[in-house]
Write a protein that holds these residues in place. Structure first.
Motif, mmCIF file in Angstrom:
data_model
loop_
_atom_site.group_PDB
_atom_site.id
_atom_site.type_symbol
_atom_site.label_atom_id
_atom_site.label_comp_id
_atom_site.label_asym_id
_atom_site.label_seq_id
_atom_site.Cartn_x
_atom_site.Cartn_y
_atom_site.Cartn_z
ATOM 1 N N UNK A 214 0.748 -1.387 0.030
ATOM 2 C CA UNK A 214 -0.086 0.046 0.111
ATOM 3 C C UNK A 214 0.863 1.300 0.008
ATOM 4 N N UNK A 215 2.114 1.145 0.703
ATOM 5 C CA UNK A 215 2.850 2.416 0.578
ATOM 6 C C UNK A 215 2.737 3.022 1.934
ATOM 7 N N UNK A 216 3.856 3.729 2.397
ATOM 8 C CA UNK A 216 3.998 4.451 3.792
ATOM 9 C C UNK A 216 4.044 5.933 3.592
ATOM 10 N N UNK A 217 3.019 6.693 4.129
ATOM 11 C CA UNK A 217 3.393 8.263 3.728
ATOM 12 C C UNK A 217 3.623 8.827 5.103
ATOM 13 N N UNK A 218 4.352 10.039 5.029
ATOM 14 C CA UNK A 218 4.807 10.979 5.997
ATOM 15 C C UNK A 218 3.516 11.635 6.435
ATOM 16 N N UNK A 219 3.013 12.169 7.694
ATOM 17 C CA UNK A 219 1.944 13.055 7.660
ATOM 18 C C UNK A 219 2.502 14.345 8.393
ATOM 19 N N UNK A 220 3.905 14.581 8.490
ATOM 20 C CA UNK A 220 4.266 16.046 8.807
ATOM 21 C C UNK A 220 4.001 16.332 10.134
ATOM 22 N N UNK A 221 3.639 15.534 11.158
ATOM 23 C CA UNK A 221 3.365 15.918 12.411
ATOM 24 C C UNK A 221 4.239 14.926 13.402
ATOM 25 N N UNK A 222 4.680 15.276 14.347
ATOM 26 C CA UNK A 222 5.570 14.520 14.933
ATOM 27 C C UNK A 222 4.934 13.384 15.914
ATOM 28 N N UNK A 223 5.706 12.383 16.246
ATOM 29 C CA UNK A 223 5.130 11.151 16.825
ATOM 30 C C UNK A 223 5.249 11.518 18.454
ATOM 31 N N UNK A 224 4.323 11.175 19.126
ATOM 32 C CA UNK A 224 4.638 11.284 20.703
ATOM 33 C C UNK A 224 5.749 10.144 20.925
ATOM 34 N N UNK A 225 6.405 10.467 21.891
ATOM 35 C CA UNK A 225 7.640 9.410 22.344
ATOM 36 C C UNK A 225 7.671 9.216 23.805
ATOM 37 N N UNK A 226 8.001 8.172 24.310
ATOM 38 C CA UNK A 226 8.198 8.013 25.815
ATOM 39 C C UNK A 226 9.501 7.238 26.120
ATOM 40 N N UNK A 227 10.430 7.958 26.366
ATOM 41 C CA UNK A 227 11.735 7.638 26.823
ATOM 42 C C UNK A 227 11.898 7.065 28.190
#
Ligand SMILES: [Zn+2]
Length: 295
Positions: free
Chosen positions: A119-132
């Motif tokens: 299907x292909x993967x596309x970038x949405x231009x909004x950062x992903x939440x991250x838990x370190x």
């Protein structure tokens, strides 16, 4: 892993097959979704069913699988689909299915990965939440040696190590596997690893009415002498599959995790408990997604 953009798929993708538990013919559709949507499952066979977010707060207790529910509507065995999405870093997707569970396929995430990549993967231009992970988080199962331990990782990546040990008498040899969870490593090392059962567990499921259309050729069933009517794809396929399950279950956090996760003999319930504890311990430190375009 540095802060990254949220992703979705470029167009819809379909995987059809038989559900391992119920034996139903299932058609699953992956649909693109907007930034912030997250992953949710929608039962199209139920009138007015709400989408069920793939978050730990929607999980319900189940033996040997991960299930989510909302308003009495249940989707069983979501873990191999979630692993495919999380492994490829597809953060936003509506997963439609016309029955109570995804198609079992070959018991791995391979068919889902191929369909999503197609299907292909596309970038949405909004950062992903991250838990370190900034502190050690440990959960323990009913037996003392069933644990999941998370600790900070120097490189900001998610590393998962799994140690599997059913004892010296088991036809499944004790084994370990360790991986840095990146899309390429997931595709190359984890996605193909199939689920497995001991013969007596398979009989128990049958006696409960489950798995009537599933045979030892469809997944790995271990009898006293080893795998029945099938062959391992690699000697440590079981430990790799346990990592696949962990990746699916850790996705229930709803954000990227970075840290070193050391799982010993853990199953889905303990993995979900680990996610709950990690989120509680780090409630103040999730890096919120911000618009990269606006930044
Ligand atoms: Zn599994």
């Amino acid at each position: 892993m540095k802060q990254r953009s949220q992703q979705t798929i470029a167009r819809a993708a379909v995987v059809a097959g038989v559900g391992f538990l119920t034996g139903a013919d299932i058609r699953l559709r992956f649909l693109p979704a907007a930034a912030g949507h997250g992953v949710a499952f929608l039962r199209t066979d139920k009138l007015c069913a709400p989408p069920i977010p793939a978050l730990v707060s929607y999980t319900i207790p189940r033996a040997r699988r991960t299930a989510i529910a909302r308003c009495g509507i249940v989707v069983e065995m979501v873990e191999h689909v979630l692993a495919a999405l999380a492994g490829l870093r597809i953060d936003n997707c509506l997963v439609e299915l016309d029955g109570p569970e995804p198609p079992g396929c070959d018991g791995s995430s391979q068919a889902f990965v191929e369909s999503l990549l197609d299907a292909g993967i596309v970038d949405l231009g909004t950062s992903r939440d991250r838990l370190e992970l900034r502190q050690k988080v440990v959960v323990q199962g009913e037996e003392a040696d069933q644990t999941v331990c998370g600790s900070p990782a120097d490189d900001g990546q998610l590393h998962i190590r799994y140690s599997l040990d059913y004892g010296a008498d088991s036809p499944i040899q004790s084994q370990n596997y360790e991986v840095a969870v990146t899309p390429q490593n997931f595709i190359d090392q984890i996605a193909f690893a199939r689920t497995f059962l001991l013969e007596h567990e398979a009989h128990a499921l049958r006696s409960q009415g489950y798995g009537k259309r599933t045979t030892p050729r469809d997944l790995l069933i271990f009898g006293k002498e080893g795998v029945i009517d099938n062959a391992l794809r690699c000697p440590d396929e079981c430990a790799r599959h346990k990592i696949l399950d962990c990746i699916g279950d850790l996705a229930l956090a709803g954000c990227d995790l970075s840290g070193a996760v050391d799982a010993r003999r853990s199953g889905h319930q303990l993995n979900a408990e680990f996610v709950r504890r990690v989120k509680l311990a780090h409630a103040e430190t999730v890096w919120p997604g911000v618009s990269l375009k606006a930044a």
